[in-house]
Design an enzyme around this catalytic site. Structure first.
Site, PDB file in Angstrom:
ATOM      1  N   ALA A  66       0.863  -1.182   0.000  1.00 11.62           N
ATOM      2  CA  ALA A  66       0.000   0.000   0.000  1.00 11.62           C
ATOM      3  C   ALA A  66       0.897   1.229   0.000  1.00 11.62           C
ATOM      4  O   ALA A  66       2.063   1.162   0.417  1.00 11.62           O
ATOM      5  CB  ALA A  66      -0.880  -0.015   1.240  1.00 11.62           C
ATOM      6  N   GLY A 111       0.464  -5.104   0.457  1.00 13.49           N
ATOM      7  CA  GLY A 111      -0.642  -5.120  -0.503  1.00 13.49           C
ATOM      8  C   GLY A 111      -0.257  -5.748  -1.837  1.00 13.49           C
ATOM      9  O   GLY A 111      -1.117  -6.233  -2.569  1.00 13.49           O
ATOM     10  N   GLU A 114      -0.660  -9.325  -1.315  1.00 11.69           N
ATOM     11  CA  GLU A 114      -2.109  -9.558  -1.229  1.00 11.69           C
ATOM     12  C   GLU A 114      -2.770  -9.503  -2.605  1.00 11.69           C
ATOM     13  O   GLU A 114      -3.674 -10.278  -2.903  1.00 11.69           O
ATOM     14  CB  GLU A 114      -2.737  -8.523  -0.283  1.00 11.69           C
ATOM     15  CG  GLU A 114      -2.330  -8.751   1.165  1.00 11.69           C
ATOM     16  CD  GLU A 114      -2.754  -7.598   2.088  1.00 11.69           C
ATOM     17  OE1 GLU A 114      -2.273  -6.466   1.882  1.00 11.69           O
ATOM     18  OE2 GLU A 114      -3.561  -7.830   2.985  1.00 11.69           O
ATOM     19  N   GLU A 134       3.740  -5.644   7.272  1.00 14.52           N
ATOM     20  CA  GLU A 134       2.908  -4.615   7.936  1.00 14.52           C
ATOM     21  C   GLU A 134       3.228  -4.428   9.415  1.00 14.52           C
ATOM     22  O   GLU A 134       3.121  -3.313   9.933  1.00 14.52           O
ATOM     23  CB  GLU A 134       1.421  -4.953   7.776  1.00 14.52           C
ATOM     24  CG  GLU A 134       0.871  -4.738   6.368  1.00 14.52           C
ATOM     25  CD  GLU A 134       1.060  -5.927   5.443  1.00 14.52           C
ATOM     26  OE1 GLU A 134       1.776  -6.891   5.819  1.00 14.52           O
ATOM     27  OE2 GLU A 134       0.490  -5.905   4.342  1.00 14.52           O
TER      28      GLU A 134
HETATM   29  N1  COA Z   1       4.661   3.195  -0.324  1.00 18.29           N
HETATM   30  C1  COA Z   1       5.125   4.380  -0.765  1.00 18.29           C
HETATM   31  N2  COA Z   1       6.350   4.531  -1.298  1.00 18.29           N
HETATM   32  C2  COA Z   1       7.131   3.446  -1.391  1.00 18.29           C
HETATM   33  C3  COA Z   1       6.708   2.174  -0.945  1.00 18.29           C
HETATM   34  C4  COA Z   1       5.403   2.079  -0.398  1.00 18.29           C
HETATM   35  N3  COA Z   1       4.893   0.906   0.015  1.00 18.29           N
HETATM   36  N4  COA Z   1       7.707   1.281  -1.152  1.00 18.29           N
HETATM   37  C5  COA Z   1       8.720   1.975  -1.699  1.00 18.29           C
HETATM   38  N5  COA Z   1       8.375   3.269  -1.842  1.00 18.29           N
HETATM   39  C6  COA Z   1       9.206   4.367  -2.394  1.00 18.29           C
HETATM   40  C7  COA Z   1      10.325   4.739  -1.451  1.00 18.29           C
HETATM   41  O1  COA Z   1       9.851   5.647  -0.461  1.00 18.29           O
HETATM   42  C8  COA Z   1      11.320   5.359  -2.399  1.00 18.29           C
HETATM   43  O2  COA Z   1      10.900   6.667  -2.716  1.00 18.29           O
HETATM   44  P1  COA Z   1      11.986   7.877  -2.807  1.00 18.29           P
HETATM   45  O3  COA Z   1      12.870   7.482  -3.968  1.00 18.29           O
HETATM   46  O4  COA Z   1      11.123   9.075  -3.084  1.00 18.29           O
HETATM   47  O5  COA Z   1      12.710   7.891  -1.511  1.00 18.29           O
HETATM   48  C9  COA Z   1      11.142   4.517  -3.663  1.00 18.29           C
HETATM   49  O6  COA Z   1       9.870   3.889  -3.558  1.00 18.29           O
HETATM   50  C10 COA Z   1      12.200   3.431  -3.801  1.00 18.29           C
HETATM   51  O7  COA Z   1      12.184   2.662  -2.626  1.00 18.29           O
HETATM   52  P2  COA Z   1      13.494   2.410  -1.732  1.00 18.29           P
HETATM   53  O8  COA Z   1      13.048   2.095  -0.337  1.00 18.29           O
HETATM   54  O9  COA Z   1      14.464   3.505  -1.899  1.00 18.29           O
HETATM   55  O10 COA Z   1      14.065   1.100  -2.447  1.00 18.29           O
HETATM   56  P3  COA Z   1      15.000  -0.017  -1.774  1.00 18.29           P
HETATM   57  O11 COA Z   1      15.474  -0.864  -2.908  1.00 18.29           O
HETATM   58  O12 COA Z   1      16.002   0.585  -0.869  1.00 18.29           O
HETATM   59  O13 COA Z   1      13.988  -0.890  -0.873  1.00 18.29           O
HETATM   60  C11 COA Z   1      11.926  -2.060  -0.401  1.00 18.29           C
HETATM   61  C12 COA Z   1      12.944  -1.613  -1.479  1.00 18.29           C
HETATM   62  C13 COA Z   1      10.749  -2.674  -1.122  1.00 18.29           C
HETATM   63  C14 COA Z   1      12.588  -3.095   0.519  1.00 18.29           C
HETATM   64  C15 COA Z   1      11.487  -0.827   0.429  1.00 18.29           C
HETATM   65  O14 COA Z   1      11.082   0.194  -0.464  1.00 18.29           O
HETATM   66  C16 COA Z   1      10.348  -1.075   1.376  1.00 18.29           C
HETATM   67  O15 COA Z   1      10.547  -1.673   2.421  1.00 18.29           O
HETATM   68  N6  COA Z   1       9.135  -0.630   1.005  1.00 18.29           N
HETATM   69  C17 COA Z   1       7.979  -0.709   1.863  1.00 18.29           C
HETATM   70  C18 COA Z   1       7.426  -2.117   1.895  1.00 18.29           C
HETATM   71  C19 COA Z   1       6.270  -2.202   2.862  1.00 18.29           C
HETATM   72  O16 COA Z   1       6.402  -2.011   4.048  1.00 18.29           O
HETATM   73  N7  COA Z   1       5.085  -2.523   2.312  1.00 18.29           N
HETATM   74  C20 COA Z   1       3.908  -2.707   3.093  1.00 18.29           C
HETATM   75  C21 COA Z   1       3.126  -1.448   3.167  1.00 18.29           C
HETATM   76  S1  COA Z   1       1.685  -1.679   4.163  1.00 18.29           S
END
Ligand code: COA
Length: 259
Positions: A66, A111, A114, A134
């Site tokens: 999400a 999500g 999901e 989450e």
């Molecule tokens: N919502 C909003 N933005 C998100 C996102 C999310 N779920 N997942 C990634 N992004 C954004 C990051 O904020 C970043 O934005 P920025 O460039 O403006 O800083 C961009 O996408 C790239 O992500 P980044 O974290 O820099 O990549 P990474 O390779 O270092 O890490 C993940 C990848 C997937 C491990 C990490 O982005 C992450 O943990 N995301 C969230 C996953 C999560 O918790 N999902 C459940 C949500 S309920």
């Protein structure tokens, strides 16, 4: 139809929906949900579409969850609305009379996992990563994750993934039965299309009833075996059943009309 947050294309009856927010790893914003909702409704009504592939834009992510940037200050009532909206769209995918396959091309987290689980099948590339992180945010899955993960991989392993927020790789997802196939990235969409094209040669109403019966297994208060008997009976009333049985006897390929 033109969308702002997803891309769509139809080829040989297969609709490909690409979540198109690569700058935020295809996170599911409100706008993505609105577009996805409209695209899924079109699948129900558009006779040109026989099956659907859902994938993510870019090379890194299917969907990284999400959109966390929309989370700040959420009240209880807003949280309930958000989760209900997500579940409505994902339930519409799961209950679609036409098959959906998730082509998981990278991170499928929260999500994203999901969404993949709401599809009828999942094919992953070798870089795919699955997880329900989450609890790292003080949340739980809200779009069906606690239920569908248990349905797909069993309670013990699902509880571990839900509580540890661990991410698993594609080969582990295959071993657990979370994905149907793992293929090289360049074969990902082709493998999904191949499965959907095979299904498209079968009787469409029978396919829809297989989906209904599969979902009935997990529906409270429904006797799945009785439900199957009823659906079997309904098949016998279709022109496609007459055609399919006749074609077998006459040693020819069936020409199904979806009637
Ligand atoms: N919502 C909003 N933005 C998100 C996102 C999310 N779920 N997942 C990634 N992004 C954004 C990051 O904020 C970043 O934005 P920025 O460039 O403006 O800083 C961009 O996408 C790239 O992500 P980044 O974290 O820099 O990549 P990474 O390779 O270092 O890490 C993940 C990848 C997937 C491990 C990490 O982005 C992450 O943990 N995301 C969230 C996953 C999560 O918790 N999902 C459940 C949500 S309920």
């Amino acid at each position: 139809m033109a969308y702002e947050n997803i891309l769509t294309s139809i080829e040989n009856g297969i609709l490909t929906i690409t979540i198109n927010q690569p700058h935020k790893l295809n996170a599911l914003s409100k706008g993505v949900f609105d577009d996805l909702d409209a695209a899924v409704k079109d699948v129900y009504s558009n006779d040109e579409i026989t099956g659907v592939i859902i994938t993510g834009a870019g090379e890194k992510a299917f969907v990284a969850g999400a959109d966390i940037s929309e989370f700040s200050g959420l009240t209880k009532a807003e949280g309930v609305r958000l989760a209900s909206r997500g579940q409505d769209v994902f339930n519409a995918i799961e209950n679609s009379p036409k098959p959906f396959i998730a082509a998981v091309n990278g991170f499928a987290l929260g999500g994203g996992c999901e969404l993949a689980m709401a599809c009828h099948m999942r094919v992953a590339n070798e870089n795919a990563r699955f997880g329900q992180p989450e609890v790292n945010l003080g949340l739980i899955p809200g779009y069906g994750g606690t239920q569908r993960l248990i349905q797909l991989i069993g309670k013990g392993k699902a509880m571990e993934l839900l509580m540890t927020a661990d991410m698993i790789k594609a080969d582990e997802a295959l071993r657990l039965g979370l994905v149907n196939h793992v293929v090289a990235n360049e074969e990902l969409l082709g493998k999904c299309a191949e499965i959907l094209q095979k299904i498209a040669t079968k009787a469409p109403l029978a396919i829809a009833k297989v989906i209904e019966c599969g979902n009935a297994y997990f529906t409270d208060g429904v006797n799945g075996l009785q439900f199957e008997i009823d659906k079997f009976g309904e098949c016998c009333e279709t022109e496609d059943f007459v055609e399919g049985a006749s074609a077998f006897i006459e040693k020819r390929k069936a020409d199904f009309k979806g009637r």
